[in-house]
Structure formats: structure tokens, C-alpha cells
Design a protein around this motif. Structure first.
Motif, short mmCIF file in Angstrom:
data_model
loop_
_atom_site.label_atom_id
_atom_site.label_comp_id
_atom_site.label_asym_id
_atom_site.label_seq_id
_atom_site.Cartn_x
_atom_site.Cartn_y
_atom_site.Cartn_z
N LYS A 149 0.86 -1.18 0.00
CA LYS A 149 0.00 0.00 0.00
C LYS A 149 0.90 1.23 0.00
O LYS A 149 1.83 1.32 0.78
CB LYS A 149 -0.89 0.03 1.24
CG LYS A 149 -1.95 -1.02 1.25
CD LYS A 149 -2.79 -0.93 2.50
CE LYS A 149 -3.78 -2.06 2.56
NZ LYS A 149 -4.49 -2.07 3.84
N LEU A 150 0.58 2.16 -0.89
CA LEU A 150 1.34 3.41 -0.95
C LEU A 150 0.81 4.35 0.11
O LEU A 150 -0.41 4.57 0.21
CB LEU A 150 1.24 4.03 -2.33
CG LEU A 150 1.79 3.16 -3.47
CD1 LEU A 150 1.57 3.84 -4.81
CD2 LEU A 150 3.26 2.86 -3.24
N LEU A 151 1.70 4.91 0.90
CA LEU A 151 1.27 5.76 2.02
C LEU A 151 0.70 7.10 1.57
O LEU A 151 -0.23 7.61 2.18
CB LEU A 151 2.42 5.97 2.99
CG LEU A 151 2.88 4.72 3.73
CD1 LEU A 151 4.06 5.05 4.64
CD2 LEU A 151 1.75 4.11 4.54
N ALA A 152 1.25 7.68 0.52
CA ALA A 152 0.80 9.00 0.08
C ALA A 152 -0.55 8.93 -0.62
O ALA A 152 -1.27 9.92 -0.67
CB ALA A 152 1.83 9.65 -0.83
N LEU A 185 6.12 9.29 6.15
CA LEU A 185 5.95 10.27 5.08
C LEU A 185 6.66 11.59 5.38
O LEU A 185 7.21 12.21 4.47
CB LEU A 185 4.46 10.52 4.81
CG LEU A 185 3.75 9.41 4.04
CD1 LEU A 185 2.27 9.75 3.87
CD2 LEU A 185 4.40 9.19 2.68
N GLY A 186 6.68 12.00 6.62
CA GLY A 186 7.40 13.23 6.99
C GLY A 186 8.89 13.11 6.75
O GLY A 186 9.53 14.03 6.24
N PHE A 187 9.45 11.95 7.10
CA PHE A 187 10.86 11.69 6.86
C PHE A 187 11.16 11.73 5.37
O PHE A 187 12.12 12.38 4.93
CB PHE A 187 11.25 10.32 7.45
CG PHE A 187 12.68 9.95 7.25
CD1 PHE A 187 13.62 10.22 8.25
CD2 PHE A 187 13.11 9.30 6.10
CE1 PHE A 187 14.94 9.86 8.08
CE2 PHE A 187 14.44 8.96 5.93
CZ PHE A 187 15.36 9.23 6.92
N ALA A 188 10.33 11.03 4.59
CA ALA A 188 10.54 10.99 3.14
C ALA A 188 10.47 12.39 2.54
O ALA A 188 11.33 12.78 1.74
CB ALA A 188 9.52 10.07 2.48
#
Length: 186
Positions: free
Chosen positions: A53-56, A120-123
């Protein structure tokens, strides 16, 4: 994954302890011989299929088999990993430069459930705009057996693992770019 070890640093009765975090060094995982054997079984063989599953894009699924015909870099990483901070912008640059030619980069986070909200924040903080997924049940890592974070697997258009990079060192991005360029011309 990064592992935490307590290592005694004492001599003759001293009781000092030092906390050492092993990330990108592969400490505590497997022997060099076992690592070489695991990497060797993937190189030149079909890449294990997976679906994440893609988080964004909530609910969006990405399957490796759906990317057949493209060159794919599958990168295992974690928010706790210092070398991952250095590698991620390099992977984004590679993705931006070659995505129109058929390159797809998939970042697969191996973070623990309590750190899921950091992924997601890290990415984003490290410039990643490529596909980001979380390997919640470790099923993808179980198939690829990355020894340390980061570990990258470059897969050709036919779905064969052609290159594996364990850890990240300065200059790895130039090597990966040459490898990707070669695969995109095939």
C-alpha cells in the motif's frame, strides 16, 4: 534493521556502558558468508513479487509485477537510519532524471508500528517524491532479506534482480546511475 546494543567498555572493575546504534553496518544480523549467499540467490534471478500500500495515496496498491517492462529500484530504509538520510535525496535525483525513460523507485519503510506516522514526513524532509510504502508485516523484507538499512535492489525490465547495494556510501549514487543507464538501454 538498526539494532541497539549495550557494550561494556570497562577495565578492571569499571562498569561503564556505552550505547551503540548499528545502522548501515549490518551488526548482529548474519555473517558475511550468509549475507553473500542471500544476495547471491537474488542476483540474476526473478525478483520476488510483492504488493504494498502506498502511504501518500491512501488505499492505492503497487505490485512489482505491474511494473514489468520498467527498470525498478526497490529500496529498504527506515526513519531511524542515518545513511538513509543521505541516500534518499540521491534516489530522488535518480528517479527525477530517469523516470521518463522507464525507471521506477519504490521506497519500502521497515519502521516499527509506533513510527508509522513518521514515514511520510521523513521521506518529504529528505526530498523523496517517489513511491513510499510501509512493510507493515515485514513480508517484503522476508522475501528480499535486506541485511541492513538502506539496501537497494535494481531490477531489469524482465523482472530480474541485476544489482544489490547494501548500506550507503558516498559515490554509490554514481554507480547506481551507471547501472540504471545500462538497464534502461536494454
Amino acid at each position: 534493521m538498526c539494532k541497539t546494543f549495550l557494550a561494556p567498555l570497562s577495565r578492571v572493575g569499571a562498569t561503564l556502558l556505552a550505547l551503540t546504534t548499528a545502522c548501515g553496518a549490518g551488526l548482529g544480523a548474519t555473517s558475511d558468508t550468509e549475507r553473500s549467499a542471500e544476495v547471491g540467490t537474488l542476483l540474476g534471478n526473478p525478483a520476488p513479487d510483492f504488493s504494498v500500500k502506498l502511504l501518500a495515496r491512501r488505499g492505492a496498491q503497487l505490485s512489482l509485477n505491474d511494473l514489468r517492462g520498467q527498470v525498478v529500484v526497490v529500496d529498504f530504509w527506515g526513519t531511524y537510519c542515518v545513511p538513509c538520510k543521505q541516500e534518499m535525496p540521491k534516489l530522488q535525483a535518480l528517479s527525477a532524471k530517469y523516470s521518463a525513460a522507464g525507471l521506477r523507485v519504490i521506497g519500502v519503510s521497515e519502521d516499527e508500528p509506533e513510527d508509522k506516522d513518521k514515514i511520510l514526513g521523513f521521506a518529504a524532509a529528505h526530498g523523496a517524491k517517489f513511491a513510499i510504502a510501509w512493510d507493515e508485516d515485514r513480508s517484503v523484507a522476508h522475501q528480499y532479506k535486506p541485511d541492513t538499512m538502506p539496501s537497494s535492489y535494481t531490477i531489469d525490465r524482465r523482472g530480474i534482480v541485476r544489482y544489490v547495494h547494501v548500506g550507503y556510501r558516498a559515490g554509490d549514487d554514481a554507480t547506481m546511475e551507471k547501472e540504471v543507464q545500462g538497464l534502461l538501454t536494454q
